[in-house]
Design a protein around this motif. Structure first.
Motif, PDB file in Angstrom:
ATOM      1  N   PHE A   1       0.843  -1.197   0.000  1.00  0.00           N
ATOM      2  CA  PHE A   1       0.000   0.000   0.000  1.00  0.00           C
ATOM      3  C   PHE A   1       0.879   1.249   0.000  1.00  0.00           C
ATOM      4  CE2 PHE A   1      -2.509  -3.360   1.831  1.00  0.00           C
ATOM      5  CZ  PHE A   1      -3.785  -3.149   1.330  1.00  0.00           C
ATOM      6  N   LEU A   2       0.396   2.280  -0.667  1.00  0.00           N
ATOM      7  CA  LEU A   2       1.095   3.569  -0.677  1.00  0.00           C
ATOM      8  C   LEU A   2       0.120   4.664  -0.260  1.00  0.00           C
ATOM      9  CD1 LEU A   2       3.555   5.390  -1.485  1.00  0.00           C
ATOM     10  CD2 LEU A   2       2.538   5.519  -3.768  1.00  0.00           C
ATOM     11  N   GLN A   3       0.565   5.499   0.659  1.00  0.00           N
ATOM     12  CA  GLN A   3      -0.212   6.688   1.023  1.00  0.00           C
ATOM     13  C   GLN A   3       0.710   7.900   0.903  1.00  0.00           C
ATOM     14  OE1 GLN A   3      -1.467   7.407   5.148  1.00  0.00           O
ATOM     15  NE2 GLN A   3      -3.553   7.772   4.426  1.00  0.00           N
TER      16      GLN A   3
ATOM     17  N   GLU B   1      -5.753  14.738   2.792  1.00  0.00           N
ATOM     18  CA  GLU B   1      -7.143  14.739   2.338  1.00  0.00           C
ATOM     19  C   GLU B   1      -7.936  13.559   2.888  1.00  0.00           C
ATOM     20  OE1 GLU B   1      -6.878  15.238  -1.905  1.00  0.00           O
ATOM     21  OE2 GLU B   1      -5.970  17.239  -1.692  1.00  0.00           O
ATOM     22  N   GLY B   2      -7.335  12.859   3.833  1.00  0.00           N
ATOM     23  CA  GLY B   2      -8.056  11.786   4.500  1.00  0.00           C
ATOM     24  C   GLY B   2      -8.323  10.562   3.630  1.00  0.00           C
ATOM     25  N   GLU B   3      -7.544  10.419   2.574  1.00  0.00           N
ATOM     26  CA  GLU B   3      -7.726   9.242   1.719  1.00  0.00           C
ATOM     27  C   GLU B   3      -6.973   8.051   2.285  1.00  0.00           C
ATOM     28  OE1 GLU B   3      -7.182   9.656  -2.611  1.00  0.00           O
ATOM     29  OE2 GLU B   3      -7.071  11.797  -2.172  1.00  0.00           O
TER      30      GLU B   3
ATOM     31  N   PRO C   1      -5.099   6.959  -7.584  1.00  0.00           N
ATOM     32  CA  PRO C   1      -6.521   7.323  -7.735  1.00  0.00           C
ATOM     33  C   PRO C   1      -6.776   8.825  -7.642  1.00  0.00           C
ATOM     34  CG  PRO C   1      -6.311   5.420  -6.297  1.00  0.00           C
ATOM     35  CD  PRO C   1      -4.917   5.901  -6.582  1.00  0.00           C
ATOM     36  N   ASN C   2      -5.962   9.566  -6.898  1.00  0.00           N
ATOM     37  CA  ASN C   2      -6.199  11.003  -6.762  1.00  0.00           C
ATOM     38  C   ASN C   2      -5.508  11.809  -7.861  1.00  0.00           C
ATOM     39  OD1 ASN C   2      -3.512  10.989  -6.089  1.00  0.00           O
ATOM     40  ND2 ASN C   2      -3.755  11.972  -4.089  1.00  0.00           N
ATOM     41  N   GLY C   3      -4.945  11.117  -8.852  1.00  0.00           N
ATOM     42  CA  GLY C   3      -4.330  11.815  -9.972  1.00  0.00           C
ATOM     43  C   GLY C   3      -2.833  12.038  -9.838  1.00  0.00           C
TER      44      GLY C   3
END
Lengths: 432, 432
Positions: B310-312, B319-321, B389-391
């Protein structure tokens, strides 16, 4: 940074008579080590002539100023190394005084043992062992065997090349080397087979013991690097050339080296070596300057140590012949990167060094053949056997061969010192 | 060798309610670890649901049969690992009984802590860390970037390729990764320069904790190798690809890897994994059989573990994603050599393994792109950015990125278990 003091005075004498004029351990040396009188009773000591002084006993007896009891009461030198350069210099000064002042003799002498009566152990618990490749003539000789037109790779003159070694199999001088089994494949064979290495070799290196460490993430500036060195030793990086040739791509040497690494048991401090240090040899015309992070440090960064390798075969032993000197020379001048540059590079990505870590320089060969530091080089990759005085020939090591590394420092106006020796005898391969 | 017993019964429940149906730590798992309630007070424990049981306290309270006080009173698991496979199985059986028997609850419950209230430490003092390269799809993918026609070198299918890593910089999950500085040279540049790595990557690996060791000189037969494994973890072999490309020839990766290696803090025992083990996948048609010393061992030698990454990013956090899953799959099936074969090969030259040594498998990628285990592979060597997903896009890791590895075992008729997670966030480079 280094200042000469009373401990370096070549006229200084010890009341330990064997120290005066001793080949390796006059009072100007005072190497540190770990010894045992009985199994499991490992103690920290310092060499003086043919004796060793029990430092824990000195501390317990109140003969040292300051609080040394805990550090010197350990079974390895890691904690002392961790106290840093200044503290080790302070200990040296006190030992020098205690062993030269006839008035202290009666208090100190009960804590001396004959070196012949003790067994020397590994000086430190080796947290990590790293081996470098800074001997430029060795790198050139080995590179020539594989790439005659382009022996040194493009990174060599920018990067102090190093790789991680195996810490668990580091042993003190005297430990036998069992010929390793492994996979090897000759160029004319289709598939590899497992068997005893047929190209067992030694490598003549200097070892560097890390003193005070650095925190993970914090590099060590080159100006401070020599303060992180606790001492030096001889190091034999036993190598199975046939295993290495087959296994080493793409991630480097592994089983070809990890079966044993031997070190001389005495830690020769930077303070003892100070009189012999000299400027690094000028880089050859056209070589790049070191990148800024590697440029700087002590003016006299080159170790002024001459090295020798001796071989005694089984037959020579049986016939009472002395070991034959295979090579000799000022091989530490072949270091393209200094010990300080090695330390700085090692920590330059934030890697944490710890007290008692061991660093090998890589094989040190002089430019002349007389000072080649491995059989691989002396026998031209095994193609030209060398002939020993008794008529025996060798390309690589045979079972029963005993290899001994020695090192000395000599300089006009200084008391000569030696590093002791690093020995190992080859035993036949075990099992299958 | 492995027998299923009451500890594996999928119907077994614990009086620790959170364990029943727990994603990672039902009573069928019982992973070992080291935790601290306060700094410097490191204690051995076992995970159960969202709690941890203090094993030293259990031993002190006389709740364990046999003499466990000394081993479990240590601050790391090395001594327990050294007691060997059978002893660790015995401890597991006792813990399983204590945590399932309602009648023992009142005696045991005082020795439980919430996992959220403790800090997990490194499970063992890592004597040596070795990294292998047995993920065949990863080796093929990386080899293809450099040698499109000949991605795997000739030794790959004969030798479990491995190299020594840095033990001092192994840290438990959660430790931040400071972007390393180092030398790098682009192909179109004439000379290298030092600076922060611009190609920082993670590597998804399994870690193997060595149990009972072997004496220097004595190989470990492949039939006995799995008895020398104390457990498994997730391992992130952080890698600076630009440093690696410039430094790695001829002796392998060094500073490109030694700045940090992160492991998940829980030791998942072979006993816990037993229900999920399966036969090694058949070797592809035409591949050579393992040499005899590597041929044999347990019938079910393949780890049946599926892996996820997983990558955050910093922006996602702000942004709480939730973290984005970069890859997933049954990547342990990509191991061309089993853990038992790795152990046997490692000791095959007589190299001594010691309890608490850490072995990485090398990056594990599935054959399919969905399960690639590094950014290098996902971004095709940095040429094809991946879009989140957020671009946002990534070729390699940016400051603020947090990488999390996870692993699970699932099988019909067995209680699913997880390995916990292995996380690290990228911090900006320090200094110069």
């Amino acid at each position: 940074m280094m200042t000469f003091d009373a401990t370096h005075d070549p006229a200084l004498q010890s009341w330990v008579k064997s120290a005066n004029g001793h080949e390796d351990f006059p009072i100007q040396n005072l190497p540190l080590g770990v010894f045992s009188l009985a199994e499991g009773d490992d103690r920290i000591g310092a060499g003086i002539g043919d004796r060793i002084v029990d430092l824990a006993a000195l501390a317990d007896a109140g003969l040292l100023e300051g609080d040394w009891t805990e550090t010197l009461g350990e079974d390895r030198l890691n904690a002392l190394f961790g106290q840093g350069y200044e503290a080790m210099g302070e200990l040296r000064a006190q030992l020098s005084a205690l062993l030269s002042d006839e008035g202290r003799r009666s208090a100190v002498e009960p804590h001396l043992h004959d070196q012949s009566a003790v067994e020397m152990q590994l000086p430190a618990h080796v947290g990590d062992y790293t081996d470098f490749y800074v001997g430029i003539h060795h790198a050139t000789n080995v590179g020539t065997l594989f790439r005659p037109d382009n022996p040194l790779l493009p990174n060599y003159k920018y990067v102090p090349i190093g790789y991680h070694g195996r810490a668990s199999s580091v042993r003190p001088s005297g430990h036998p080397v069992v010929r390793p089994q492994g996979q090897r494949k000759a160029p004319d064979e289709d598939v590899p087979a497992r068997g005893p290495s047929a190209r067992l070799d030694y490598e003549l290196e200097m070892g560097i013991w890390v003193g005070e460490g650095n925190a993970l993430g914090d590099p060590i500036p080159v100006e401070e690097a020599s303060q992180h060195i606790a001492g030096y030793c001889l190091l034999n990086d036993w190598s199975a050339r046939d295993l290495q040739a087959w296994e080493y791509q793409p991630l480097g040497p592994f089983l070809a080296k990890s079966f044993l690494t031997t070190v001389s048991p005495w830690v020769i401090t930077p303070q003892a070596l100070a009189p012999f240090m000299k400027p690094m040899p000028p880089r050859p015309e056209g070589d790049p300057a070191p990148l800024p992070y590697l440029d700087g440090g002590p003016k006299d960064a080159a170790l002024g140590i001459s090295l020798e390798v001796f071989l005694q075969t089984e037959k020579m032993r049986q016939e009472g012949e002395a070991p034959h000197r295979l090579s000799h020379g000022d091989a530490t001048s072949a270091m393209y990167w200094s010990a300080a540059q090695i330390v700085t590079h090692h920590a330059s990505n934030g890697c944490n060094l710890q007290p008692g870590d061991l660093i090998g320089t890589g094989t040190l060969s002089t430019e002349e053949e007389a000072g080649y530091g491995s059989m691989l080089e002396l026998s031209k990759g095994g193609k030209q056997p060398i002939t020993l005085p008794n008529g025996e020939t060798r390309t690589f090591l045979e079972d029963g061969d005993e290899v001994t590394l020695k090192a000395r420092c000599e300089k006009e106006g200084a008391a000569s010192i030696g590093l002791g020796s690093c020995t190992g005898r080859v035993l036949p391969a075990r099992g299958s």
